[in-house]
Write an enzyme that holds these catalytic residues in place. Sequence first.
Site: not given
Ligand code: THU
Length: 141
Positions: A46-48, A57, A59, A94, A97
């Site tokens: 994940n890259i915020e 996300c 995935e 999620c 994804c």
């Molecule tokens: N996140 C994912 O990378 N994959 C998921 O299926 C659920 C959520 C990440 C998004 C965000 O950076 C962090 O988790 C919290 O939601």
Amino acid sequence: MVQKETADMLVKKALEARENAYAPYSRFRVGAALLTESGSVYTGCNIENAAYGPSNCAERTAFFKAVSEGERSFLAIAVVGAGETDSGQYAAPCGVCRQVMAEFCRPEEFDVIMANMAGEYCVKTLSELLPDSFGAANLPL
Ligand code: THU
């Protein structure tokens, strides 16, 4: 269903990919490892973003890396995610994804391996996680 050795290998790669997670805002770090039909593995994390909305996300990072390299057929994805306090929970993808996965696989055959930090996991098909999904067949082209 993916073989146990394959699932174990993908979970290990997802745990490694999680090391690269950029998650300073949620502190929830996620890694994914995506298996193509030809046997290649693409990883993602994940890259915020400070603006929150542009965050991606793990995935989708893995899928977009693979698709951008020309891959179109996929068999399975392993996902592992945890915050600073490890709840031990399996990582559930999620909804967004799940929809991206549906675009590039046969949902009845694509395995989603949901793992925890200990490397334990459960496996469900995408059709179990996203029943009656919307796809190309629903569009009158
Ligand atoms: N996140 C994912 O990378 N994959 C998921 O299926 C659920 C959520 C990440 C998004 C965000 O950076 C962090 O988790 C919290 O939601």
